[in-house]
Design a protein around this motif. Structure first.
Motif, PDB file in Angstrom:
ATOM      1  N   TYR A 230       0.833  -1.199   0.000  1.00  0.00           N
ATOM      2  CA  TYR A 230       0.000   0.000   0.000  1.00  0.00           C
ATOM      3  C   TYR A 230       0.875   1.260   0.000  1.00  0.00           C
ATOM      4  O   TYR A 230       1.777   1.399   0.840  1.00  0.00           O
ATOM      5  N   GLY A 231       0.582   2.171  -0.941  1.00  0.00           N
ATOM      6  CA  GLY A 231       1.344   3.412  -1.008  1.00  0.00           C
ATOM      7  C   GLY A 231       2.817   3.142  -1.246  1.00  0.00           C
ATOM      8  O   GLY A 231       3.201   2.374  -2.127  1.00  0.00           O
ATOM      9  N   LYS A 232       3.674   3.766  -0.420  1.00  0.00           N
ATOM     10  CA  LYS A 232       5.120   3.544  -0.530  1.00  0.00           C
ATOM     11  C   LYS A 232       5.604   2.431   0.381  1.00  0.00           C
ATOM     12  O   LYS A 232       6.794   2.089   0.373  1.00  0.00           O
ATOM     13  N   GLN A 235       4.583   2.720   6.028  1.00  0.00           N
ATOM     14  CA  GLN A 235       3.818   2.689   7.276  1.00  0.00           C
ATOM     15  C   GLN A 235       4.548   1.803   8.296  1.00  0.00           C
ATOM     16  O   GLN A 235       5.021   0.709   7.952  1.00  0.00           O
ATOM     17  N   TYR A 299       3.371  -2.024  -6.110  1.00  0.00           N
ATOM     18  CA  TYR A 299       2.860  -0.919  -5.297  1.00  0.00           C
ATOM     19  C   TYR A 299       1.447  -0.577  -5.760  1.00  0.00           C
ATOM     20  O   TYR A 299       1.207  -0.416  -6.966  1.00  0.00           O
ATOM     21  N   THR A 301      -2.544   1.480  -4.815  1.00  0.00           N
ATOM     22  CA  THR A 301      -3.133   2.655  -4.175  1.00  0.00           C
ATOM     23  C   THR A 301      -3.284   2.432  -2.679  1.00  0.00           C
ATOM     24  O   THR A 301      -3.715   1.366  -2.233  1.00  0.00           O
ATOM     25  N   ASP A 302      -2.931   3.433  -1.911  1.00  0.00           N
ATOM     26  CA  ASP A 302      -2.938   3.292  -0.453  1.00  0.00           C
ATOM     27  C   ASP A 302      -4.359   3.140   0.083  1.00  0.00           C
ATOM     28  O   ASP A 302      -5.342   3.523  -0.573  1.00  0.00           O
ATOM     29  N   ARG A 303      -4.464   2.601   1.263  1.00  0.00           N
ATOM     30  CA  ARG A 303      -5.740   2.485   1.980  1.00  0.00           C
ATOM     31  C   ARG A 303      -6.236   3.875   2.382  1.00  0.00           C
ATOM     32  O   ARG A 303      -5.447   4.712   2.830  1.00  0.00           O
ATOM     33  N   HIS A 306      -5.090   5.786   5.927  1.00  0.00           N
ATOM     34  CA  HIS A 306      -4.113   4.832   6.458  1.00  0.00           C
ATOM     35  C   HIS A 306      -3.242   5.485   7.538  1.00  0.00           C
ATOM     36  O   HIS A 306      -2.539   6.458   7.280  1.00  0.00           O
ATOM     37  N   ARG A 308      -0.054   6.086   9.755  1.00  0.00           N
ATOM     38  CA  ARG A 308       1.325   5.952   9.292  1.00  0.00           C
ATOM     39  C   ARG A 308       2.212   5.214  10.275  1.00  0.00           C
ATOM     40  O   ARG A 308       3.137   4.520   9.869  1.00  0.00           O
TER      41      ARG A 308
END
Length: 362
Positions: A230-232, A235, A299, A301-303, A306, A308
């Motif tokens: 998720y994302g980069k 987290q 990679y 799309t982030d939740r 979300h 961090r």
């Protein structure tokens, strides 16, 4: 003792049941509705033990709860039954409101009715232990947010969740758990019900339903599927081996002080991307193939919303209850991967007809 464990067929609940049956002389009454994440195969090692009883009961069913209390006459309740996956709470929050809030209320009322009829000595000894999550606190500053030159590796200098951290839940899941925490404390203050609350960091280990990060990555890697980040993947979570958590929970219900909150963490802050790459490197050794497992990372799309960073200060557990996690992240993760490699049948059964590792909560 006779202990009701709600959600005892789930991931953490089954670890608690196994711990009690294998390491104490106590009796366990496992109260579980058996939703998609509840699996009695997680308890085959103890289900023939004369000190173990299973009751398929929904914690929202007051009549059935009253029957269970009357029939089994417990000395304590360990309340773990909950909807727990953030992605599912984004897609369908109503189940989380029903189970985590209404279910906890119903269980509290059934417990209170039973407790009120006990002798003075039994009332004093009784405990209602509510197991919750660090996600009720919201999130913490991330190393990338620090502008004073602090290195990302210096996580220990960043703030941690303590038992007095204010609540700031971000998701329908964490909001429903925060609500249940408040109910439990209110039943102590208003009615005198002897309650204790614990808040834990991210658990991992054997028998984990494969919608969660670590088992999902292990199984997807073995099947040659993509490993979604998720994302980069920056987290940060504090990882706690589930059997360490089970030991901690039993210590709390037997020696913790009424009215107290105890934070239980693994002392292992890791970025999600680091966790996934570590799993890949272990699989490269245990189950080598023509390419590296890390090449399956993608990679996505982030939740939404979300958090961090989570990180727990377990000082109170250490100083007051003499508990420390026994597993490092490295030893616990290797044990977890080895368990999944040798328990593929369990993995298949738990997914049949319910979940095929698709993404939820988009």
């Amino acid at each position: 003792m006779k202990i009701i464990v709600t959600g005892g067929a789930g991931f953490i609940g089954s670890a608690v049941v196994r711990h009690i049956i294998n390491n104490t002389q106590d009796r366990v009454i496992n109260v579980d509705k058996l939703t998609y994440a509840g699996n009695l195969e997680s308890l085959v090692s103890v289900d023939k033990n004369e000190r173990y009883v299973f009751e398929q009961v929904d914690i929202c069913d007051r009549a059935e709860l009253d029957r269970v209390f009357a029939q089994h006459q417990p000395d304590a309740v360990m309340h773990l039954a909950a909807e727990s996956h953030v992605d599912r709470s984004i897609t369908g929050p109503s189940d989380f409101i029903q189970t985590n809030i209404v279910g906890t209320y119903t269980l509290l009322e059934a417990t209170r009715a039973y407790w009120n009829e006990l002798s003075a000595q039994a009332k004093k000894a009784f405990r209602f232990h509510h197991i919750s999550t660090d996600e009720v606190y919201g999130d913490l500053p991330h190393p990338d947010d620090i502008e004073d030159g602090t290195e990302p590796s210096a996580n220990k200098e960043l703030p941690l969740f303590t038992e007095t951290t204010s609540y700031a839940p971000s998701s329908p899941y964490s909001a429903s758990k925060a609500s249940s925490d408040h109910l439990v404390r209110a039943w102590l203050r208003t009615y005198g019900l002897p309650t204790i609350v614990t808040n834990c960091s991210n658990n991992y280990g054997p028998y984990h339903f494969p919608e969660k990060l670590i088992p999902l990555v292990i199984l997807n890697a073995l099947d040659g599927k993509s490993l979604p980040i998720y994302g980069k993947g920056d987290q940060i979570r504090d990882w706690l081996y589930v059997e360490d958590h089970a030991r901690a929970l039993y210590k709390v219900v037997t020696t913790g002080k009424v009215g107290e909150t105890y934070n239980i963490g693994g002392h292992n802050e890791k970025q999600n991307l680091e966790v996934v790459k570590t799993i890949c490197s272990i699989l490269d050794v245990l189950v080598p193939k023509g390419t590296l497992y890390a090449e399956q990372i993608v990679y996505v799309t982030d939740r939404p919303g979300h958090d961090r960073r989570y990180a727990i200060d377990s000082t109170k557990m250490s100083q007051e209850l003499n508990w420390q996690p026994e597993e490092t992240f490295e030893t616990g993760l290797r044990k977890t991967i080895e368990w999944y490699l040798t328990n593929q049948e369990w993995c298949q059964h738990v997914q049949d007809g319910t979940y095929q590792r698709e993404r939820l909560g988009i």
